[in-house]
Enzyme design. Structure first.
Site, PDB file in Angstrom:
ATOM      1  N   ILE A   1       8.353 -19.128 -29.440  1.00 31.03           N
ATOM      2  CA  ILE A   1       9.228 -18.208 -28.706  1.00 31.03           C
ATOM      3  C   ILE A   1       9.813 -17.140 -29.631  1.00 31.03           C
ATOM      4  O   ILE A   1       9.867 -15.962 -29.274  1.00 31.03           O
ATOM      5  CB  ILE A   1      10.370 -19.004 -28.018  1.00 31.03           C
ATOM      6  CG1 ILE A   1       9.794 -20.014 -27.018  1.00 31.03           C
ATOM      7  CG2 ILE A   1      11.347 -18.056 -27.329  1.00 31.03           C
ATOM      8  CD1 ILE A   1      10.793 -21.063 -26.532  1.00 31.03           C
TER       9      ILE A   1
ATOM     10  N   ASP B   1      14.606 -23.652 -45.229  1.00 30.84           N
ATOM     11  CA  ASP B   1      14.647 -24.875 -44.423  1.00 30.84           C
ATOM     12  C   ASP B   1      16.089 -25.072 -43.958  1.00 30.84           C
ATOM     13  O   ASP B   1      16.968 -25.390 -44.759  1.00 30.84           O
ATOM     14  CB  ASP B   1      14.168 -26.077 -45.241  1.00 30.84           C
ATOM     15  CG  ASP B   1      14.027 -27.319 -44.376  1.00 30.84           C
ATOM     16  OD1 ASP B   1      14.654 -27.387 -43.285  1.00 30.84           O
ATOM     17  OD2 ASP B   1      13.287 -28.239 -44.786  1.00 30.84           O
TER      18      ASP B   1
ATOM     19  N   THR C   1       4.063 -23.743 -26.381  1.00 31.51           N
ATOM     20  CA  THR C   1       4.117 -23.314 -27.786  1.00 31.51           C
ATOM     21  C   THR C   1       3.556 -24.453 -28.646  1.00 31.51           C
ATOM     22  O   THR C   1       3.339 -25.560 -28.144  1.00 31.51           O
ATOM     23  CB  THR C   1       5.577 -23.049 -28.227  1.00 31.51           C
ATOM     24  OG1 THR C   1       6.280 -24.292 -28.207  1.00 31.51           O
ATOM     25  CG2 THR C   1       6.276 -22.036 -27.336  1.00 31.51           C
TER      26      THR C   1
ATOM     27  N   SER D   1       6.824 -18.681 -35.271  1.00 30.61           N
ATOM     28  CA  SER D   1       5.977 -19.365 -34.289  1.00 30.61           C
ATOM     29  C   SER D   1       6.602 -19.281 -32.903  1.00 30.61           C
ATOM     30  O   SER D   1       7.786 -18.938 -32.755  1.00 30.61           O
ATOM     31  CB  SER D   1       5.835 -20.830 -34.727  1.00 30.61           C
ATOM     32  OG  SER D   1       5.202 -21.623 -33.745  1.00 30.61           O
TER      33      SER D   1
ATOM     34  N   TYR E   1      15.714 -35.751 -29.949  1.00 30.86           N
ATOM     35  CA  TYR E   1      15.700 -34.328 -29.562  1.00 30.86           C
ATOM     36  C   TYR E   1      16.886 -33.988 -28.672  1.00 30.86           C
ATOM     37  O   TYR E   1      17.640 -33.048 -28.934  1.00 30.86           O
ATOM     38  CB  TYR E   1      14.389 -34.006 -28.843  1.00 30.86           C
ATOM     39  CG  TYR E   1      14.265 -32.556 -28.421  1.00 30.86           C
ATOM     40  CD1 TYR E   1      14.233 -31.533 -29.365  1.00 30.86           C
ATOM     41  CD2 TYR E   1      14.177 -32.198 -27.076  1.00 30.86           C
ATOM     42  CE1 TYR E   1      14.118 -30.194 -28.989  1.00 30.86           C
ATOM     43  CE2 TYR E   1      14.059 -30.867 -26.688  1.00 30.86           C
ATOM     44  CZ  TYR E   1      14.029 -29.866 -27.651  1.00 30.86           C
ATOM     45  OH  TYR E   1      13.922 -28.544 -27.276  1.00 30.86           O
TER      46      TYR E   1
HETATM   47  N1  LIG Z   1       8.557 -25.300 -26.274  1.00 28.85           N
HETATM   48  C1  LIG Z   1       9.367 -25.874 -25.369  1.00 28.85           C
HETATM   49  O1  LIG Z   1       8.886 -26.508 -24.398  1.00 28.85           O
HETATM   50  C2  LIG Z   1      10.859 -25.761 -25.504  1.00 28.85           C
HETATM   51  C3  LIG Z   1      11.653 -26.209 -24.433  1.00 28.85           C
HETATM   52  C4  LIG Z   1      13.028 -26.116 -24.546  1.00 28.85           C
HETATM   53  C5  LIG Z   1      13.604 -25.578 -25.685  1.00 28.85           C
HETATM   54  N2  LIG Z   1      12.801 -25.148 -26.706  1.00 28.85           N
HETATM   55  C6  LIG Z   1      13.455 -24.632 -27.918  1.00 28.85           C
HETATM   56  O2  LIG Z   1      12.961 -23.345 -28.235  1.00 28.85           O
HETATM   57  C7  LIG Z   1      13.068 -23.144 -29.647  1.00 28.85           C
HETATM   58  C8  LIG Z   1      11.763 -22.580 -30.188  1.00 28.85           C
HETATM   59  O3  LIG Z   1      10.752 -23.573 -30.039  1.00 28.85           O
HETATM   60  P1  LIG Z   1       9.206 -23.217 -29.836  1.00 28.85           P
HETATM   61  O4  LIG Z   1       8.784 -23.880 -28.591  1.00 28.85           O
HETATM   62  O5  LIG Z   1       8.986 -21.775 -30.028  1.00 28.85           O
HETATM   63  O6  LIG Z   1       8.568 -24.079 -31.040  1.00 28.85           O
HETATM   64  P2  LIG Z   1       7.683 -23.695 -32.314  1.00 28.85           P
HETATM   65  O7  LIG Z   1       6.561 -22.816 -31.930  1.00 28.85           O
HETATM   66  O8  LIG Z   1       7.404 -24.972 -32.992  1.00 28.85           O
HETATM   67  O9  LIG Z   1       8.705 -22.840 -33.192  1.00 28.85           O
HETATM   68  C9  LIG Z   1       9.799 -23.450 -33.832  1.00 28.85           C
HETATM   69  C10 LIG Z   1      10.298 -22.507 -34.885  1.00 28.85           C
HETATM   70  O10 LIG Z   1      11.402 -23.107 -35.586  1.00 28.85           O
HETATM   71  C11 LIG Z   1      11.132 -23.045 -36.982  1.00 28.85           C
HETATM   72  N3  LIG Z   1      11.732 -24.202 -37.652  1.00 28.85           N
HETATM   73  C12 LIG Z   1      11.543 -25.509 -37.347  1.00 28.85           C
HETATM   74  N4  LIG Z   1      12.211 -26.281 -38.215  1.00 28.85           N
HETATM   75  C13 LIG Z   1      12.837 -25.442 -39.073  1.00 28.85           C
HETATM   76  C14 LIG Z   1      13.672 -25.643 -40.193  1.00 28.85           C
HETATM   77  N5  LIG Z   1      13.998 -26.880 -40.616  1.00 28.85           N
HETATM   78  N6  LIG Z   1      14.141 -24.572 -40.847  1.00 28.85           N
HETATM   79  C15 LIG Z   1      13.822 -23.321 -40.442  1.00 28.85           C
HETATM   80  N7  LIG Z   1      13.036 -23.068 -39.394  1.00 28.85           N
HETATM   81  C16 LIG Z   1      12.546 -24.120 -38.709  1.00 28.85           C
HETATM   82  C17 LIG Z   1       9.611 -23.055 -37.083  1.00 28.85           C
HETATM   83  O11 LIG Z   1       9.163 -22.419 -38.255  1.00 28.85           O
HETATM   84  P3  LIG Z   1       8.632 -23.166 -39.574  1.00 28.85           P
HETATM   85  O12 LIG Z   1       7.845 -24.351 -39.128  1.00 28.85           O
HETATM   86  O13 LIG Z   1       7.835 -22.102 -40.266  1.00 28.85           O
HETATM   87  O14 LIG Z   1       9.866 -23.538 -40.297  1.00 28.85           O
HETATM   88  C18 LIG Z   1       9.235 -22.183 -35.905  1.00 28.85           C
HETATM   89  O15 LIG Z   1       9.310 -20.817 -36.247  1.00 28.85           O
HETATM   90  C19 LIG Z   1      13.459 -24.493 -30.249  1.00 28.85           C
HETATM   91  O16 LIG Z   1      14.842 -24.501 -30.550  1.00 28.85           O
HETATM   92  C20 LIG Z   1      13.159 -25.461 -29.138  1.00 28.85           C
HETATM   93  O17 LIG Z   1      13.956 -26.626 -29.197  1.00 28.85           O
HETATM   94  C21 LIG Z   1      11.448 -25.209 -26.644  1.00 28.85           C
END
Ligand SMILES: NC(=O)c1ccc[n+]([C@@H]2O[C@H](COP(=O)([O-])OP(=O)(O)OC[C@H]3O[C@@H](n4cnc5c(N)ncnc54)[C@H](OP(=O)(O)O)[C@@H]3O)[C@@H](O)[C@H]2O)c1
Length: 259
Positions: free
Chosen positions: A19, A64, A193, A17, A158
């Site tokens: 990024i 997980d 996202t 999902s 968080y």
């Molecule tokens: N979006 C923002 O505004 C933002 C800002 C700053 C930093 N970030 C960071 O960027 C990274 C990616 O986030 P995103 O925005 O792309 O969110 P996202 O679309 O929700 O993607 C999160 C990913 O992490 C995986 N994941 C979550 N929990 C997990 C677990 N327990 N075990 C294995 N995989 C797990 C999810 O896959 P499954 O659900 O299939 O496990 C998904 O592929 C994160 O570390 C987030 O903290 C995001």
């Protein structure tokens, strides 16, 4: 910015999902090999199909990361099946916004956040780091947040888990640089996202594709951190006057609680 990954092995957590998925879909190319890790197998299979269609290879690992033993075992299994990676994009994470008052009823908010954002990713990265250090080359890229070194009211679970992860990545960077393993921290601002959907509410954000561009920039340039230009000044002001600055940040932050 594109990057040549032909012949290289890239481990991506959170590849189902947002990024992580945007990065794999933007950089899949002939002879590039990926390990795709997340919990949702069906989505990982979709991403793997894109990799295969572009002439690359993909190993899918539905895991997980909050299960420390499973996280560690997944890393060992990928080393045995496909070998030592060239790049590890440790990106998986969850976002739980919850006030201290609300956390009293939901202390699992903290354990779930720390498991998915820090302890699980570290348990997964460690065997991969050991293998890259033994070979004498490699690159760990970790997804962090602009908030990891700031105080954000309403976001304790968080921000505290990301602060631990961010500090651990900085330690890895210093300790493993002499072994030929580079570390880059990506201090993302708000990215549009599925994770941020509940808090976007018309606020300015990067696209997942732009965020994926930061990953390719990290691979090409191997900097210690990529962050928005305003972040260093915000961190200096926060260090000088943490209470005043965190109150100001709080006025701009969405403080709604999440399940
Ligand atoms: N979006 C923002 O505004 C933002 C800002 C700053 C930093 N970030 C960071 O960027 C990274 C990616 O986030 P995103 O925005 O792309 O969110 P996202 O679309 O929700 O993607 C999160 C990913 O992490 C995986 N994941 C979550 N929990 C997990 C677990 N327990 N075990 C294995 N995989 C797990 C999810 O896959 P499954 O659900 O299939 O496990 C998904 O592929 C994160 O570390 C987030 O903290 C995001």
């Amino acid at each position: 910015m594109s990057v040549d990954l032909a012949g290289r092995l890239v481990v991506v957590t959170g590849a189902s999902s947002g990024i992580g998925r945007a990065f794999v879909e933007a950089s899949a190319q002939p002879d590039a090999r990926f390990v795709l890790l997340a919990r949702r197998r069906g989505l990982l299979d979709e991403v793997a199909a894109t990799v295969h269609a572009r002439g690359g290879e993909a190993l899918v690992q539905p895991v997980d990361l909050r299960d420390i033993d499973a996280a560690h075992a997944a890393a060992i299994a990928s080393l045995e099946i496909v070998g030592t990676p060239d790049i590890v994009f440790a990106n998986a994470g969850i976002s739980i916004a919850r006030s201290v008052a609300a956390t009293i009823e939901r202390p699992d908010s903290i354990t779930r956040s720390v498991g998915a954002n820090f302890t699980g990713p570290a348990a997964h990265a460690l065997p991969l780091l050991a293998a890259m250090a033994e070979r004498g080359s490699g690159h760990l890229i970790g997804s962090s947040t602009t908030n990891a070194r700031l105080t954000i009211p309403g976001w304790g679970p968080y921000v505290s888990s990301k602060a631990g992860w961010d500090a651990w990545l900085r330690t890895v960077a210093v300790e493993l640089a002499p072994s030929g393993v580079a570390t880059t921290i990506l201090a993302f601002p708000l990215v549009a996202t599925p994770m941020s959907a509940p808090t976007l509410a018309g606020r300015r954000s990067m696209s997942a594709e732009e965020a994926a561009g930061w990953v390719t920039r990290a691979i090409r340039l191997r900097p210690t951190r990529i962050a928005p230009p305003w972040l260093p000044l915000a961190e200096v002001l926060h260090a000088a006057a943490p209470t005043a600055v965190s109150r100001m940040i709080g006025r701009f932050s969405m403080r709604r609680s999440q399940p």
